[in-house]
Design a protein around this motif. Structure first.
Motif, PDB file in Angstrom:
ATOM      1  N   ILE A  62       0.844  -1.198   0.000  1.00  0.00           N
ATOM      2  CA  ILE A  62       0.000   0.000   0.000  1.00  0.00           C
ATOM      3  C   ILE A  62       0.877   1.245   0.000  1.00  0.00           C
ATOM      4  CG2 ILE A  62      -1.888  -1.178   1.216  1.00  0.00           C
ATOM      5  CD1 ILE A  62      -1.117   0.593   3.699  1.00  0.00           C
ATOM      6  N   LYS A  63       0.277   2.358  -0.390  1.00  0.00           N
ATOM      7  CA  LYS A  63       0.996   3.626  -0.370  1.00  0.00           C
ATOM      8  C   LYS A  63       1.243   4.035   1.076  1.00  0.00           C
ATOM      9  CE  LYS A  63       0.987   8.078  -2.677  1.00  0.00           C
ATOM     10  NZ  LYS A  63       2.419   8.063  -2.725  1.00  0.00           N
ATOM     11  N   ALA A  64       2.470   4.394   1.368  1.00  0.00           N
ATOM     12  CA  ALA A  64       2.823   4.827   2.720  1.00  0.00           C
ATOM     13  C   ALA A  64       2.144   6.158   3.019  1.00  0.00           C
ATOM     14  CB  ALA A  64       4.337   4.979   2.838  1.00  0.00           C
ATOM     15  N   PRO A  65       1.556   6.307   4.206  1.00  0.00           N
ATOM     16  CA  PRO A  65       0.935   7.591   4.552  1.00  0.00           C
ATOM     17  C   PRO A  65       1.955   8.733   4.484  1.00  0.00           C
ATOM     18  CG  PRO A  65       0.295   5.896   6.132  1.00  0.00           C
ATOM     19  CD  PRO A  65       1.371   5.304   5.259  1.00  0.00           C
ATOM     20  N   GLU A  66       1.558   9.811   3.819  1.00  0.00           N
ATOM     21  CA  GLU A  66       2.428  10.989   3.707  1.00  0.00           C
ATOM     22  C   GLU A  66       2.507  11.696   5.058  1.00  0.00           C
ATOM     23  OE1 GLU A  66       4.368  12.154   1.352  1.00  0.00           O
ATOM     24  OE2 GLU A  66       3.799  10.678  -0.152  1.00  0.00           O
ATOM     25  N   PHE A  67       3.605  12.382   5.282  1.00  0.00           N
ATOM     26  CA  PHE A  67       3.744  13.145   6.519  1.00  0.00           C
ATOM     27  C   PHE A  67       4.782  14.235   6.354  1.00  0.00           C
ATOM     28  CE2 PHE A  67       6.733   9.578   6.907  1.00  0.00           C
ATOM     29  CZ  PHE A  67       7.915  10.244   7.173  1.00  0.00           C
ATOM     30  N   THR A  68       4.702  15.207   7.240  1.00  0.00           N
ATOM     31  CA  THR A  68       5.729  16.235   7.394  1.00  0.00           C
ATOM     32  C   THR A  68       5.923  16.425   8.889  1.00  0.00           C
ATOM     33  OG1 THR A  68       5.069  17.348   5.355  1.00  0.00           O
ATOM     34  CG2 THR A  68       6.380  18.632   6.918  1.00  0.00           C
ATOM     35  N   LEU A  69       7.158  16.235   9.355  1.00  0.00           N
ATOM     36  CA  LEU A  69       7.504  16.410  10.767  1.00  0.00           C
ATOM     37  C   LEU A  69       8.805  17.198  10.849  1.00  0.00           C
ATOM     38  CD1 LEU A  69       6.912  12.772  12.126  1.00  0.00           C
ATOM     39  CD2 LEU A  69       5.465  14.776  12.545  1.00  0.00           C
TER      40      LEU A  69
END
Length: 150
Positions: free
Chosen positions: A6-13
């Motif tokens: 599955i597509k990895a959940p996008e994030f910005t940290l």
């Protein structure tokens, strides 16, 4: 644990230097995304230092390492500097990414049930797809395991 394929959940940290880091910044590279409970604890230090020691070989294989915990940017900065870690440690005090990757779970600590980060590692490919998922990894063996997986 999220499923492979599955597509990895996008994030910005924010990383240990307070700079925003997004998963999409690493398109075209493999990403070893590892979740750990807490900076400066024995197991987490062993795991981080193992990734640090193997980082040149990981880079040779076209991959980067990102470590995520609920610790603050300031805590990550001290941890990274103390152990000379050459990769980004990402602060997720709101647990947004930790929960998106399904690693915030009930744990048994000294006979008491508590919620916490289950030490887990994802290998994400160049297109942002989860290729492998490892749960309840052993801190001292994880970096070598991921190097072999690459």
């Amino acid at each position: 644990m999220l499923e492979t394929g599955i597509k990895a959940p996008e994030f910005t940290l924010k990383n240990q230097d307070g700079e925003e880091v997004s998963l999409k910044d690493f398109r075209g590279k493999k990403v070893i995304l590892y979740f750990y409970p807490k900076d400066n604890t024995p197991g987490c230090t062993t795991q981080a230092c193992s990734f640090g020691d193997r980082y040149p070989q990981i880079q040779e294989k076209g991959a980067v390492v990102l470590g995520v915990s609920k610790d603050s940017v300031a805590s990550h900065k001290k941890f990274a500097e103390k152990y000379h870690l050459p990769f980004a440690l990402l602060a997720d005090p709101e647990l947004e990414v930790i929960q998106a990757y399904d690693v915030w779970q009930e744990k048994n600590m000294y006979g008491k049930k508590v919620m916490g980060v289950v030490r887990s590692t994802y290998l994400i490919d160049e297109e942002g797809i989860i290729r492998q998922a490892f749960t309840k990894v052993k801190a001292g063996e994880n970096a070598e395991q991921m190097l072999g997986t690459l």
